[in-house]
Design a protein around this motif. Structure first.
Motif, PDB file in Angstrom:
ATOM      1  N   HIS A  73      33.659 -39.641 -38.400  1.00  0.00           N
ATOM      2  CA  HIS A  73      34.475 -39.603 -39.633  1.00  0.00           C
ATOM      3  C   HIS A  73      35.910 -39.271 -39.256  1.00  0.00           C
ATOM      4  O   HIS A  73      36.233 -38.117 -38.959  1.00  0.00           O
ATOM      5  N   HIS A  75      40.247 -40.469 -40.160  1.00  0.00           N
ATOM      6  CA  HIS A  75      41.272 -41.280 -40.838  1.00  0.00           C
ATOM      7  C   HIS A  75      42.433 -41.359 -39.834  1.00  0.00           C
ATOM      8  O   HIS A  75      43.554 -40.930 -40.122  1.00  0.00           O
ATOM      9  N   LYS A 142      38.780 -44.996 -40.591  1.00  0.00           N
ATOM     10  CA  LYS A 142      38.823 -45.546 -41.946  1.00  0.00           C
ATOM     11  C   LYS A 142      40.199 -46.110 -42.282  1.00  0.00           C
ATOM     12  O   LYS A 142      41.212 -45.591 -41.813  1.00  0.00           O
ATOM     13  N   HIS A 241      32.474 -39.774 -49.401  1.00  0.00           N
ATOM     14  CA  HIS A 241      33.027 -38.415 -49.385  1.00  0.00           C
ATOM     15  C   HIS A 241      32.453 -37.717 -50.616  1.00  0.00           C
ATOM     16  O   HIS A 241      32.809 -38.080 -51.749  1.00  0.00           O
ATOM     17  N   HIS A 264      31.373 -34.236 -45.972  1.00  0.00           N
ATOM     18  CA  HIS A 264      31.997 -33.020 -46.530  1.00  0.00           C
ATOM     19  C   HIS A 264      30.906 -32.051 -47.001  1.00  0.00           C
ATOM     20  O   HIS A 264      30.623 -31.077 -46.330  1.00  0.00           O
ATOM     21  N   ASP A 315      37.140 -35.430 -38.950  1.00  0.00           N
ATOM     22  CA  ASP A 315      37.878 -35.792 -40.173  1.00  0.00           C
ATOM     23  C   ASP A 315      39.376 -35.882 -39.862  1.00  0.00           C
ATOM     24  O   ASP A 315      40.202 -35.636 -40.739  1.00  0.00           O
TER      25      ASP A 315
END
Ligand code: NIG
Ligand code: FE
Length: 404
Positions: A73, A75, A142, A241, A264, A315
């Motif tokens: 996960h 970004h 992502k 999420h 999460h 994350d």
């Protein structure tokens, strides 16, 4: 010919699918054509695979060998940063208020729209380098800082190009439903995600997964369901999420539609945990996010108590600015009270489940991908025990030394 022999390791520590941590001393691993062909004692392995006959060899004396980390996960593709928001949050500003005022994700959206595709590629390559240096050999990345069809496609193309130029295996996820763009009604934006963005992403095969931020003030459960179901119709596998700030019902939605992962889960209840377990949805806990927001951590012991194995991930994003799976493992132990063996399992085997990989990724056995790290610690417990430093020294991807 053998591509690589890693030999004389103080310890080989191997999390396995059944939750065991198999360890042995004086260990070695041989890799051929990118996959593990032998694993065992140095004596056994080097008898059939003499290091002097291999293309390359790593003397791991005094160090520990582990499977390469899987970060399920991130970004990691974006332009700009939000260091000033970090300072504001330390002075009391709230993440959701910043977003509601057009900052946070929406600020990174403006910077990402302004950036060229090439800039995004260069930014992502630099981030992947840091991830690799801390032991990540596979990472999900992502989109979601475009929020319009052009920029979402630009991001996914940049992710694809960076992936082709970097040793890390990159798994692309479309996240057009990451925030509602300014001056847009949420329902109208969901129409655009479903009718404009998803078909283009699917047509050009730009993503494997589709993700949505199911959260109060962002996308409701119904809107999230619409996006994820439309994704499934277009061949994209759902991720979500869920239950980060409020328990909207994202975990239940994930279970209902059979998402690969729900991520999460700070507010998830026992019923949510059971539902995820029964539906075979991999929970992904993100201790770095809780750490940087000074929020309570997800209740990892509750998941473990219910026999639902969790994955962990960085994350990595402008709000949670750490690329390091080493640090994530340290936080899983020191923050979420996981043991070193379960944290390492979460960062490898279970993390591979969170991105649907079933080829042995995240574990070292004959036939599994030749991805491993050599950490400068005498055994695996020392990795989270000695926190805040770089323990990972050598990283191997598909049998090739890619960081040293
Ligand atoms: O997973 N929660 C939503 N998305 C990201 C944050 C992205 C950002 O703040 O830029 C997350 O934490
Ligand atoms: Fe996220």
């Amino acid at each position: 010919m053998t591509d690589l022999v890693v030999h004389d390791a103080a310890q080989v520590a191997n999390p396995t699918d059944d939750g065991e941590m198999v360890t042995f001393r004086d260990g070695a691993v041989a890799i051929e054509d990118g996959v593990v062909t032998a694993i065992g004692s140095t004596e056994e392995v080097t008898r059939d695979h003499p290091p002097e006959n291999a293309t390359d060899a790593v003397d791991a004396a005094g160090r520990t060998v582990l499977p390469g980390f899987v970060d399920p996960h991130t970004h990691a593709a974006f332009a700009g940063d939000r260091a000033d928001e970090f300072t504001a949050k330390l002075a009391g500003a709230d993440y959701q208020d910043i977003l509601a005022e057009g900052g946070g994700i929406l600020r990174t959206v403006r910077a990402t729209r302004d950036a060229s595709r090439d800039q995004l590629v260069e930014n992502l390559l630099a981030q992947l380098d840091v991830m690799l240096a801390h032991g990540t050999t596979t990472a999900e990345v992502k989109s979601g800082y475009g929020l319009d069809v052009e920029t979402e496609v630009k991001m996914l193309e940049a992710i694809d190009e960076a992936a082709g130029r970097h040793p890390i295996d990159v798994v692309p996820t479309f996240m057009g439903a990451h925030a509602v763009p300014e001056d847009t009604a949420p329902e109208e934006y969901v129409d655009r995600v479903v009718e404009e963005q998803l078909p283009v992403v699917a047509k050009h095969d730009l993503a494997e997964f589709c993700d949505v931020f199911c959260e109060a003030g962002v996308f409701s459960v119904d809107q999230s369901r619409r996006v994820l179901e439309a994704g499934v119709e277009q061949g994209l596998t759902p991720k979500i999420h869920a239950d980060e700030f409020e328990r909207l019902g994202g975990s239940q939605l994930a279970a209902d539609i059979g998402a690969t992962s729900a991520d999460h889960l700070l507010q998830s209840t026992e019923a949510d945990i059971t539902a995820l377990g029964e539906a075979n949805v991999t929970p992904v806990l993100l201790p770095g996010t809780a750490f940087s927001l000074a929020a309570d951590y997800a209740d990892a012991p509750a998941f473990e108590g219910a026999d639902v194995p969790v994955a962990i991930a960085t994350d990595f994003n402008p709000n949670c600015y750490s690329q390091s799976m080493e640090f994530t493992i340290e936080l899983a132990c020191n923050g979420m009270r996981m043991t070193p063996s379960s944290a390492l399992r979460s960062a490898t085997v279970t993390a591979a489940n969170a991105i649907d990989r079933t080829d042995g990724l995240g574990t070292l056995r004959e036939g599994s991908p030749g991805d491993l790290v050599v950490a400068d610690v005498p055994d695996y417990q020392h990795l989270p025990y000695n926190f805040g430093v770089q323990n990972v020294q050598t990283v191997v991807k598909n049998g090739e030394v890619v960081h040293n």
